[in-house]
Design an enzyme around this catalytic site. Structure first.
Site, PDB file in Angstrom:
ATOM      1  N   GLY A   1      35.994  37.806  69.352  1.00  0.00           N
ATOM      2  CA  GLY A   1      35.055  37.810  68.219  1.00  0.00           C
ATOM      3  C   GLY A   1      35.169  36.618  67.298  1.00  0.00           C
ATOM      4  O   GLY A   1      34.665  36.669  66.176  1.00  0.00           O
ATOM      5  N   GLY A   2      35.837  35.526  67.728  1.00  0.00           N
ATOM      6  CA  GLY A   2      35.901  34.322  66.885  1.00  0.00           C
ATOM      7  C   GLY A   2      36.483  34.646  65.523  1.00  0.00           C
ATOM      8  O   GLY A   2      37.519  35.313  65.408  1.00  0.00           O
TER       9      GLY A   2
ATOM     10  N   THR B   1      35.956  35.355  73.513  1.00  0.00           N
ATOM     11  CA  THR B   1      37.361  35.492  73.803  1.00  0.00           C
ATOM     12  C   THR B   1      37.515  36.838  74.483  1.00  0.00           C
ATOM     13  O   THR B   1      36.580  37.623  74.490  1.00  0.00           O
ATOM     14  CB  THR B   1      38.058  35.449  72.417  1.00  0.00           C
ATOM     15  OG1 THR B   1      37.812  34.164  71.874  1.00  0.00           O
ATOM     16  CG2 THR B   1      39.517  35.773  72.450  1.00  0.00           C
TER      17      THR B   1
ATOM     18  N   ASP C   1      37.652  24.225  67.267  1.00  0.00           N
ATOM     19  CA  ASP C   1      38.412  25.025  66.290  1.00  0.00           C
ATOM     20  C   ASP C   1      39.219  24.150  65.328  1.00  0.00           C
ATOM     21  O   ASP C   1      39.790  24.650  64.363  1.00  0.00           O
ATOM     22  CB  ASP C   1      39.357  26.007  67.004  1.00  0.00           C
ATOM     23  CG  ASP C   1      38.624  27.272  67.456  1.00  0.00           C
ATOM     24  OD1 ASP C   1      37.452  27.459  67.065  1.00  0.00           O
ATOM     25  OD2 ASP C   1      39.212  28.074  68.191  1.00  0.00           O
TER      26      ASP C   1
ATOM     27  N   THR D   1      41.051  32.773  75.721  1.00  0.00           N
ATOM     28  CA  THR D   1      39.662  32.380  75.480  1.00  0.00           C
ATOM     29  C   THR D   1      39.318  31.025  76.073  1.00  0.00           C
ATOM     30  O   THR D   1      40.197  30.210  76.363  1.00  0.00           O
ATOM     31  CB  THR D   1      39.410  32.321  73.947  1.00  0.00           C
ATOM     32  OG1 THR D   1      38.031  32.132  73.704  1.00  0.00           O
ATOM     33  CG2 THR D   1      40.195  31.206  73.278  1.00  0.00           C
TER      34      THR D   1
ATOM     35  N   ARG E   1      48.139  28.223  73.599  1.00  0.00           N
ATOM     36  CA  ARG E   1      46.914  27.632  73.056  1.00  0.00           C
ATOM     37  C   ARG E   1      46.712  26.252  73.689  1.00  0.00           C
ATOM     38  O   ARG E   1      47.694  25.522  73.939  1.00  0.00           O
ATOM     39  CB  ARG E   1      47.087  27.493  71.549  1.00  0.00           C
ATOM     40  CG  ARG E   1      45.898  26.933  70.785  1.00  0.00           C
ATOM     41  CD  ARG E   1      44.813  27.924  70.625  1.00  0.00           C
ATOM     42  NE  ARG E   1      43.914  27.588  69.529  1.00  0.00           N
ATOM     43  CZ  ARG E   1      42.686  28.096  69.432  1.00  0.00           C
ATOM     44  NH1 ARG E   1      42.212  28.933  70.337  1.00  0.00           N
ATOM     45  NH2 ARG E   1      41.919  27.780  68.411  1.00  0.00           N
TER      46      ARG E   1
ATOM     47  N   ASN F   1      36.800  29.675  74.158  1.00  0.00           N
ATOM     48  CA  ASN F   1      36.080  29.466  72.902  1.00  0.00           C
ATOM     49  C   ASN F   1      34.678  30.067  73.017  1.00  0.00           C
ATOM     50  O   ASN F   1      34.512  31.241  72.808  1.00  0.00           O
ATOM     51  CB  ASN F   1      36.050  28.007  72.454  1.00  0.00           C
ATOM     52  CG  ASN F   1      35.644  27.896  70.976  1.00  0.00           C
ATOM     53  OD1 ASN F   1      35.896  28.820  70.203  1.00  0.00           O
ATOM     54  ND2 ASN F   1      35.007  26.813  70.574  1.00  0.00           N
TER      55      ASN F   1
ATOM     56  N   SER G   1      43.597  29.059  65.309  1.00  0.00           N
ATOM     57  CA  SER G   1      42.857  30.131  65.983  1.00  0.00           C
ATOM     58  C   SER G   1      42.793  31.365  65.088  1.00  0.00           C
ATOM     59  O   SER G   1      43.519  31.471  64.092  1.00  0.00           O
ATOM     60  CB  SER G   1      43.584  30.472  67.279  1.00  0.00           C
ATOM     61  OG  SER G   1      43.042  31.636  67.874  1.00  0.00           O
ATOM     62  N   SER G   2      41.927  32.291  65.461  1.00  0.00           N
ATOM     63  CA  SER G   2      41.894  33.599  64.783  1.00  0.00           C
ATOM     64  C   SER G   2      42.382  34.714  65.704  1.00  0.00           C
ATOM     65  O   SER G   2      42.357  35.892  65.322  1.00  0.00           O
ATOM     66  CB  SER G   2      40.467  33.923  64.341  1.00  0.00           C
ATOM     67  OG  SER G   2      40.003  32.951  63.458  1.00  0.00           O
TER      68      SER G   2
HETATM   69  N1  GLY Z   1      38.181  30.045  69.655  1.00  0.00           N
HETATM   70  C1  GLY Z   1      38.293  31.087  68.707  1.00  0.00           C
HETATM   71  C2  GLY Z   1      39.664  31.256  68.183  1.00  0.00           C
HETATM   72  O1  GLY Z   1      40.615  30.864  68.816  1.00  0.00           O
HETATM   73  O2  GLY Z   1      39.830  31.759  67.097  1.00  0.00           O
END
Ligand code: GLY
Length: 584
Positions: A488-489, A396, A438, A414, A117, A416, A467-468
């Site tokens: 998909g965020g 992403t 984020d 990603t 990340r 973002n 993050s997701s």
């Molecule tokens: N940028 C979206 C995530 O990392 O969840």
């Protein structure tokens, strides 16, 4: 003029394209009375015996398969695919962003999580995205150099190769295909055309980006153009020669820092030089007879997938059937409870204690389940985070890889937003992320995905934003069964969750599990999002239970591989053009 539109060249992997990788059948599932079971499947996965890569772009997927054919393992293939996507899928494939990788090593029966990340620069402050009155300024967090996190992708892919590659390839061998694609060009078509059209205004803000993605007259590259990226080829050449040093130090690093600072950012060359990818313990859970293994913080994905599945385990989801009003209602209520906890508890584990054991505990889920009414939607304002401490003992892209030995990689990374900040660091061809949105800029302030957070996810020096992204694997009787993940965020968590439930509860094959219409609830806004394909009378039943239902175009793009009786079955989500599950 750096605009690169010229003679069509035969890119090594280009011609095979969609023809070689189209799913065997794409018949759409019609409304049926009974849950769809595998024996009656009308949407079939791609099948292979020796190995497979499922990705959002076919050329990069084929590069991974080529590495497998040459004797590489799943990690070698994943590294080559990941680097190639930075060239062929610029809206999310990247060198200038970051992500997460799960690696499963079959011989050792071991699964590792690699966290690459992005980090905040050392000069980051808690209030950096606020004005003097304490008000959140979205442009600072999403559209300025302050939004750019220190990229992790090159370090993450290198670490994966170094520790878990087969040893049969040099890192440069895995960089070479991407470098040649950037140098020789790829054919512009499909998703690249559509995505450039969508973000052209953002890209046009920066002369360095305009020169790469647009014609001199300001129109984006179009169908049939050849997209050549000489600056990116040069950057990849430095990585080819020097490994991560060729990116995190010297000319590339200096140019990235100059680009960020030119847009009011605070990154410096020490931030890049000091960047480290980190190995972390995976998150584990069970759902019925499967073991779930997924990404730990700083992703919230793995924990909340496990948490929601733990809640759902107490309901007869198989009986209520896929996408029935009752199943959707129960899922939505469980999702809301999980997102309430996300807001309160999670952040970078190097800075805050995350209640991992509590959030993934069956007992905690049992307590939460008591709050779910089978008949009525609880309004979001009445939902508060629970107390998992008492139980302490997600634009992403994702790709999945599996090799003949059963080693596997689930990788989600990603920039973002689609094309990130939209800024290419001049002279590098590297698109920069806007990942630091984020962070929770201030309590109660939603980010671009509508997600909120508190102190645990406040901005801080060298901190990773929550993050997701949810690269995930399923195991059955101790054997790897499924590798999946999605972009998909904020919807990544719920998308991956539904693929798992479709396979485990409804016995769908991975193609059906991917195609099935999806739903999503993230607590705020208090609305249940559904894809087209949920029937109007189901919507009516959901509304009668108190849900505010809103149709959304598409959610996620899952890339999934399942091991079934000694063969691999793959499904590249057909919600977007150009995706491919390629086997051999
Ligand atoms: N940028 C979206 C995530 O990392 O969840």
């Amino acid at each position: 003029m750096a605009q690169q539109v010229g003679q069509l060249k035969l890119v090594i992997y280009g011609l095979c394209g969609a023809l070689c990788v189209a799913p065997l059948a794409q018949a759409q599932t019609a409304n049926v009375a009974e849950p769809i079971v595998a024996g009656y499947a009308r949407t079939l996965p791609v099948v292979a015996k020796n190995g497979m890569v499922a990705a959002q772009e076919a050329v990069a997927a084929r590069i991974g398969v080529d590495i497998l054919k040459q004797g590489g393992n799943a990690v070698d293939a994943a590294v080559a695919t990941g680097l190639a996507l930075a060239v062929t899928f610029p809206r999310a494939g990247n060198l200038g962003g970051g992500g997460f990788m799960l690696v499963h090593l079959a011989a050792q029966k071991k699964t590792i999580a690699i966290d690459y990340r992005e980090t905040a620069p050392g000069a980051m402050t808690k209030a950096i995205f606020l004005d003097e009155t304490g008000k959140f300024v979205p442009a600072k967090a999403q559209a300025s150099g302050l939004a750019v996190g220190v990229p992790g992708t090159v370090a993450g892919l290198y670490l994966a190769w170094q520790k878990y590659g087969s040893g049969k390839f040099q890192f440069s061998d895995l960089v070479r295909p991407a470098m040649l694609l950037a140098r020789d060009g790829i054919k512009v078509e499909g998703d690249l055309v559509l995505s450039l059209e969508e973000v052209k205004d953002r890209l046009a803000r920066y002369p360095s980006s305009r020169a790469i993605f647009m014609h001199v007259n300001g129109t984006p590259l179009r169908d049939g153009d050849v997209f050549v990226q000489p600056d990116l080829a040069t950057t990849l050449y430095r990585i080819f020669q020097k490994g991560p040093q060729g990116f995190y130090e010297g000319e590339t690093a200096e140019r990235i820092v100059a680009a960020v600072r030119n847009e009011s950012g605070i990154m410096n060359t020490d931030d890049l030089r000091d960047y480290k990818a980190i190995e972390r313990d995976v998150v584990r859970g069970t759902y019925r007879d499967r073991e779930i293994v997924s990404m730990p913080p700083p992703s919230s994905g793995g924990l909340h997938i496990v948490q929601i599945l733990n809640m759902l385990e107490g309901f007869p989801i198989a009986k209520s059937g896929p996408n029935s009003a009752q199943t959707i209602h129960l899922m939505a209520e469980a999702m809301k409870l999980a997102y309430a906890d996300r807001e309160k508890w999670l952040g970078d584990p190097d800075f805050v204690k995350n209640p991992v054991a509590g959030l993934s505990s069956k007992k905690y889920a049992t307590e939460l389940r008591k709050r779910i009414s089978p008949d009525r939607a609880t309004p979001s304002k009445d939902i508060k985070a629970g107390d998992p401490l008492a139980y302490e003992s997600d634009q992403t892209t994702h790709f999945s890889v599996i090799d003949a030995q059963g080693n596997a990689v689930a990788n989600t990374y990603t920039l973002n937003f689609s094309y990130g900040l939209g800024l290419v660091a001049s002279g590098t061809g590297v698109l920069l992320n806007n990942e630091l949105d984020d962070f929770a800029a201030a309590p109660g302030v939603p980010n671009a995905f509508g997600l909120m957070g508190g102190d645990a996810n406040a901005p801080g020096p060298r901190k990773r934003p929550l993050s997701s992204m949810s690269p995930t694997m399923l195991f059955r009787n101790g054997e790897l069964e499924l590798v999946t993940g999605s972009p998909g965020g904020s919807r990544i968590i719920t998308t991956v969750l539904q693929v798992i439930s479709n396979v485990v509860d409804h016995n769908m094959n991975v193609a059906e599990a991917s195609e099935a219409a999806r739903v999503h609830h993230q607590l705020y806004p208090d609305e249940l999002r559904i894809e087209r394909g949920i029937s109007p009378d189901t919507v009516k039943l959901l509304e009668q239970k108190g849900h505010v239902v809103r149709e959304q175009r598409v959610m996620g793009s899952t890339q999934t591989i399942q091991r079934v009786k000694g063969e691999f079955q793959g499904a590249a989500d057909t919600r977007q053009m150009g995706t491919a599950a390629v086997g051999y």
